[in-house]
Design a protein around this motif. Structure first.
Motif, PDB file in Angstrom:
ATOM      1  N   ALA A   8       0.839  -1.193   0.000  1.00  0.00           N
ATOM      2  CA  ALA A   8       0.000   0.000   0.000  1.00  0.00           C
ATOM      3  C   ALA A   8       0.878   1.248   0.000  1.00  0.00           C
ATOM      4  CB  ALA A   8      -0.921  -0.011   1.215  1.00  0.00           C
ATOM      5  N   ASP A   9       0.600   2.179  -0.901  1.00  0.00           N
ATOM      6  CA  ASP A   9       1.361   3.412  -1.002  1.00  0.00           C
ATOM      7  C   ASP A   9       0.757   4.434  -0.041  1.00  0.00           C
ATOM      8  OD1 ASP A   9       2.373   5.951  -1.738  1.00  0.00           O
ATOM      9  OD2 ASP A   9       2.807   5.223  -3.756  1.00  0.00           O
ATOM     10  N   PRO A  10       1.530   4.939   0.937  1.00  0.00           N
ATOM     11  CA  PRO A  10       0.978   5.895   1.905  1.00  0.00           C
ATOM     12  C   PRO A  10       0.464   7.178   1.256  1.00  0.00           C
ATOM     13  CG  PRO A  10       3.372   5.789   2.063  1.00  0.00           C
ATOM     14  CD  PRO A  10       2.950   4.654   1.195  1.00  0.00           C
ATOM     15  N   LEU A  11       1.074   7.595   0.153  1.00  0.00           N
ATOM     16  CA  LEU A  11       0.615   8.815  -0.518  1.00  0.00           C
ATOM     17  C   LEU A  11      -0.744   8.598  -1.175  1.00  0.00           C
ATOM     18  CD1 LEU A  11       3.928  10.124  -2.142  1.00  0.00           C
ATOM     19  CD2 LEU A  11       2.916  10.696   0.077  1.00  0.00           C
ATOM     20  N   VAL A  12      -0.921   7.428  -1.770  1.00  0.00           N
ATOM     21  CA  VAL A  12      -2.213   7.108  -2.375  1.00  0.00           C
ATOM     22  C   VAL A  12      -3.302   7.042  -1.298  1.00  0.00           C
ATOM     23  CG1 VAL A  12      -3.538   5.351  -3.610  1.00  0.00           C
ATOM     24  CG2 VAL A  12      -1.215   5.898  -4.347  1.00  0.00           C
ATOM     25  N   LEU A  13      -2.971   6.394  -0.188  1.00  0.00           N
ATOM     26  CA  LEU A  13      -3.939   6.297   0.907  1.00  0.00           C
ATOM     27  C   LEU A  13      -4.262   7.680   1.467  1.00  0.00           C
ATOM     28  CD1 LEU A  13      -2.717   3.131   2.868  1.00  0.00           C
ATOM     29  CD2 LEU A  13      -4.394   3.311   1.016  1.00  0.00           C
ATOM     30  N   GLY A  14      -3.249   8.544   1.554  1.00  0.00           N
ATOM     31  CA  GLY A  14      -3.480   9.903   2.044  1.00  0.00           C
ATOM     32  C   GLY A  14      -4.416  10.676   1.140  1.00  0.00           C
ATOM     33  N   ILE A  15      -4.225  10.526  -0.168  1.00  0.00           N
ATOM     34  CA  ILE A  15      -5.101  11.215  -1.124  1.00  0.00           C
ATOM     35  C   ILE A  15      -6.532  10.694  -1.014  1.00  0.00           C
ATOM     36  CG2 ILE A  15      -5.602  11.511  -3.579  1.00  0.00           C
ATOM     37  CD1 ILE A  15      -2.589  11.548  -4.065  1.00  0.00           C
ATOM     38  N   VAL A  16      -6.685   9.377  -0.933  1.00  0.00           N
ATOM     39  CA  VAL A  16      -8.016   8.778  -0.826  1.00  0.00           C
ATOM     40  C   VAL A  16      -8.738   9.280   0.426  1.00  0.00           C
ATOM     41  CG1 VAL A  16      -9.281   6.614  -0.463  1.00  0.00           C
ATOM     42  CG2 VAL A  16      -7.436   6.716  -2.143  1.00  0.00           C
ATOM     43  N   ALA A  17      -8.011   9.348   1.537  1.00  0.00           N
ATOM     44  CA  ALA A  17      -8.620   9.788   2.793  1.00  0.00           C
ATOM     45  C   ALA A  17      -8.960  11.270   2.779  1.00  0.00           C
ATOM     46  CB  ALA A  17      -7.686   9.480   3.969  1.00  0.00           C
ATOM     47  N   GLY A  18      -8.122  12.085   2.115  1.00  0.00           N
ATOM     48  CA  GLY A  18      -8.307  13.534   2.173  1.00  0.00           C
ATOM     49  C   GLY A  18      -9.199  14.126   1.104  1.00  0.00           C
ATOM     50  N   ILE A  19      -9.248  13.498  -0.074  1.00  0.00           N
ATOM     51  CA  ILE A  19      -9.991  14.085  -1.191  1.00  0.00           C
ATOM     52  C   ILE A  19     -11.488  14.078  -0.945  1.00  0.00           C
ATOM     53  CG2 ILE A  19     -10.396  11.989  -2.551  1.00  0.00           C
ATOM     54  CD1 ILE A  19      -9.176  15.434  -3.856  1.00  0.00           C
ATOM     55  N   THR A  20     -11.944  13.263   0.012  1.00  0.00           N
ATOM     56  CA  THR A  20     -13.384  13.177   0.256  1.00  0.00           C
ATOM     57  C   THR A  20     -13.951  14.451   0.868  1.00  0.00           C
ATOM     58  OG1 THR A  20     -12.909  12.035   2.346  1.00  0.00           O
ATOM     59  CG2 THR A  20     -13.460  10.656   0.448  1.00  0.00           C
ATOM     60  N   VAL A  21     -13.087  15.333   1.392  1.00  0.00           N
ATOM     61  CA  VAL A  21     -13.576  16.644   1.834  1.00  0.00           C
ATOM     62  C   VAL A  21     -14.155  17.385   0.634  1.00  0.00           C
ATOM     63  CG1 VAL A  21     -12.995  18.849   2.888  1.00  0.00           C
ATOM     64  CG2 VAL A  21     -11.845  16.775   3.673  1.00  0.00           C
ATOM     65  N   LEU A  22     -13.446  17.317  -0.488  1.00  0.00           N
ATOM     66  CA  LEU A  22     -13.913  17.950  -1.725  1.00  0.00           C
ATOM     67  C   LEU A  22     -15.222  17.328  -2.194  1.00  0.00           C
ATOM     68  CD1 LEU A  22     -13.415  19.893  -4.081  1.00  0.00           C
ATOM     69  CD2 LEU A  22     -12.010  18.116  -5.149  1.00  0.00           C
ATOM     70  N   ILE A  23     -15.332  16.008  -2.065  1.00  0.00           N
ATOM     71  CA  ILE A  23     -16.568  15.322  -2.454  1.00  0.00           C
ATOM     72  C   ILE A  23     -17.723  15.762  -1.560  1.00  0.00           C
ATOM     73  CG2 ILE A  23     -17.678  13.071  -2.695  1.00  0.00           C
ATOM     74  CD1 ILE A  23     -14.901  11.892  -3.273  1.00  0.00           C
ATOM     75  N   GLY A  24     -17.443  15.932  -0.265  1.00  0.00           N
ATOM     76  CA  GLY A  24     -18.473  16.407   0.656  1.00  0.00           C
ATOM     77  C   GLY A  24     -18.946  17.804   0.313  1.00  0.00           C
ATOM     78  N   GLY A 131      -3.207  11.459   8.725  1.00  0.00           N
ATOM     79  CA  GLY A 131      -2.185  10.927   7.817  1.00  0.00           C
ATOM     80  C   GLY A 131      -1.101  10.184   8.562  1.00  0.00           C
ATOM     81  N   PHE A 132      -0.734  10.710   9.726  1.00  0.00           N
ATOM     82  CA  PHE A 132       0.302  10.028  10.494  1.00  0.00           C
ATOM     83  C   PHE A 132      -0.183   8.675  10.995  1.00  0.00           C
ATOM     84  CE2 PHE A 132       2.809   9.006  14.236  1.00  0.00           C
ATOM     85  CZ  PHE A 132       4.082   9.072  13.690  1.00  0.00           C
ATOM     86  N   ALA A 133      -1.463   8.585  11.350  1.00  0.00           N
ATOM     87  CA  ALA A 133      -2.007   7.299  11.790  1.00  0.00           C
ATOM     88  C   ALA A 133      -1.874   6.267  10.675  1.00  0.00           C
ATOM     89  CB  ALA A 133      -3.470   7.471  12.191  1.00  0.00           C
ATOM     90  N   ILE A 134      -2.119   6.679   9.442  1.00  0.00           N
ATOM     91  CA  ILE A 134      -1.953   5.779   8.296  1.00  0.00           C
ATOM     92  C   ILE A 134      -0.485   5.382   8.160  1.00  0.00           C
ATOM     93  CG2 ILE A 134      -2.089   5.630   5.776  1.00  0.00           C
ATOM     94  CD1 ILE A 134      -4.521   7.528   5.940  1.00  0.00           C
ATOM     95  N   ALA A 135       0.410   6.381   8.251  1.00  0.00           N
ATOM     96  CA  ALA A 135       1.843   6.107   8.119  1.00  0.00           C
ATOM     97  C   ALA A 135       2.336   5.183   9.224  1.00  0.00           C
ATOM     98  CB  ALA A 135       2.627   7.414   8.142  1.00  0.00           C
ATOM     99  N   VAL A 192      -3.800  15.467   4.997  1.00  0.00           N
ATOM    100  CA  VAL A 192      -3.708  14.022   5.239  1.00  0.00           C
ATOM    101  C   VAL A 192      -2.527  13.456   4.461  1.00  0.00           C
ATOM    102  CG1 VAL A 192      -4.896  11.806   5.095  1.00  0.00           C
ATOM    103  CG2 VAL A 192      -6.215  13.872   5.514  1.00  0.00           C
ATOM    104  N   LEU A 193      -2.353  13.950   3.242  1.00  0.00           N
ATOM    105  CA  LEU A 193      -1.244  13.511   2.393  1.00  0.00           C
ATOM    106  C   LEU A 193       0.098  13.854   3.025  1.00  0.00           C
ATOM    107  CD1 LEU A 193      -0.387  12.343  -0.372  1.00  0.00           C
ATOM    108  CD2 LEU A 193      -0.588  14.652  -1.297  1.00  0.00           C
ATOM    109  N   ALA A 194       0.197  15.074   3.577  1.00  0.00           N
ATOM    110  CA  ALA A 194       1.440  15.480   4.242  1.00  0.00           C
ATOM    111  C   ALA A 194       1.736  14.577   5.435  1.00  0.00           C
ATOM    112  CB  ALA A 194       1.338  16.939   4.690  1.00  0.00           C
ATOM    113  N   GLY A 195       0.701  14.241   6.205  1.00  0.00           N
ATOM    114  CA  GLY A 195       0.891  13.366   7.356  1.00  0.00           C
ATOM    115  C   GLY A 195       1.302  11.963   6.961  1.00  0.00           C
ATOM    116  N   SER A 196       0.675  11.432   5.927  1.00  0.00           N
ATOM    117  CA  SER A 196       1.005  10.064   5.507  1.00  0.00           C
ATOM    118  C   SER A 196       2.411   9.987   4.916  1.00  0.00           C
ATOM    119  CB  SER A 196      -0.022   9.555   4.492  1.00  0.00           C
ATOM    120  OG  SER A 196       0.017  10.311   3.291  1.00  0.00           O
ATOM    121  N   ALA A 197       2.922  11.119   4.399  1.00  0.00           N
ATOM    122  CA  ALA A 197       4.270  11.141   3.829  1.00  0.00           C
ATOM    123  C   ALA A 197       5.344  10.965   4.894  1.00  0.00           C
ATOM    124  CB  ALA A 197       4.496  12.455   3.074  1.00  0.00           C
ATOM    125  N   VAL A 198       4.985  11.129   6.171  1.00  0.00           N
ATOM    126  CA  VAL A 198       5.939  10.904   7.271  1.00  0.00           C
ATOM    127  C   VAL A 198       6.467   9.472   7.227  1.00  0.00           C
ATOM    128  CG1 VAL A 198       6.110  10.770   9.804  1.00  0.00           C
ATOM    129  CG2 VAL A 198       4.962  12.707   8.728  1.00  0.00           C
TER     130      VAL A 198
END
Length: 220
Positions: A8-24, A131-135, A192-198
């Motif tokens: 699993a790519d942490p950056l991809v997961l970060g984008i998936v988790a964060g982009i839903t704000v835009l969807i909301g 994001g850090f929790a994912i990382a 979220v992406l910045a956090g997962s990049a940790v």
């Protein structure tokens, strides 16, 4: 510490988790003509309820680590953890208060836009912790847990879109552009992406997690 290789790519997961704000936010825009003031308030209250639950979760995670060090043999670590998490708490409050004062000082800014901006910044600070929790899960080799976090955060962040868009859409006589709403949603979600990049820095120690959980709790 070298980050382990995971499927699993942490950056991809970060984008998936964060982009839903835009969807909301897009969801709120699509319902704008059909939502009453009561409907908008209900969606914002629902988002607030989810955030309150997550605040308890992140706060508990931070305090559990610190309290676990309250023993004679780890007294020094307990003192350090107590100080740095307290600094994280106060620092987050101070940073958000500064942002609020700076935004409020812009006299030309509508109150509803100022409110949405402050909310977006607060969500952004909180989402770094997500994001850090994912990382951290990936650093520990727990890919399934990272995927679970991503799914849960994605659902939660969808409701953050209600909080970001609500003040603007509830402002009668004002029609915010799609670009403005998109920018605010990305301000809230992309951290979220910045956090997962940790993950790539290999920082997965419990004290760092406690610091970010404290900051997340304060921002909520």
């Amino acid at each position: 510490m070298v980050a382990p290789q995971n499927s699993a790519d942490p950056l991809v997961l970060g984008i998936v988790a964060g982009i839903t704000v835009l969807i909301g936010v897009a969801f709120m825009i699509s319902l704008r003509s059909r939502l009453s003031q009561t409907g908008i308030a209900f969606l914002q209250a629902m988002a607030g309820g989810i955030l309150a639950y997550l605040a308890l979760e992140t706060g508990h995670a931070a305090s559990e680590y610190v309290e676990g060090l309250a023993r004679w043999e780890t007294l020094g670590d307990f003192a350090v953890a107590s100080v740095v998490t307290t600094v994280s708490l106060i620092g987050t409050f101070a940073a958000l208060a500064l942002v609020e004062r700076r935004v409020a000082a812009l006299k030309s800014l509508r109150p509803s836009l100022a409110t949405s901006t402050i909310i977006a910044v607060a969500f952004g600070v909180h989402n770094v912790g997500e994001g850090f929790a994912i990382a951290a899960a990936l650093l520990g080799g727990y890919v399934a847990q990272a995927l679970l976090f991503t799914a849960g955060f994605a659902v939660h962040n969808f409701t953050e879109g209600f909080g970001v868009a609500g003040p603007l859409l509830g402002d009668k006589g004002y029609k915010p552009g799609a670009g403005l709403l998109a920018a605010l949603s990305l301000l809230a979600g992309l951290p979220v992406l910045a956090g997962s990049a940790v993950y790539y820095a290999g920082l997965g120690n419990e004290l760092f997690l406690a610091i970010l959980n404290t900051a997340a709790t304060a921002s909520i």
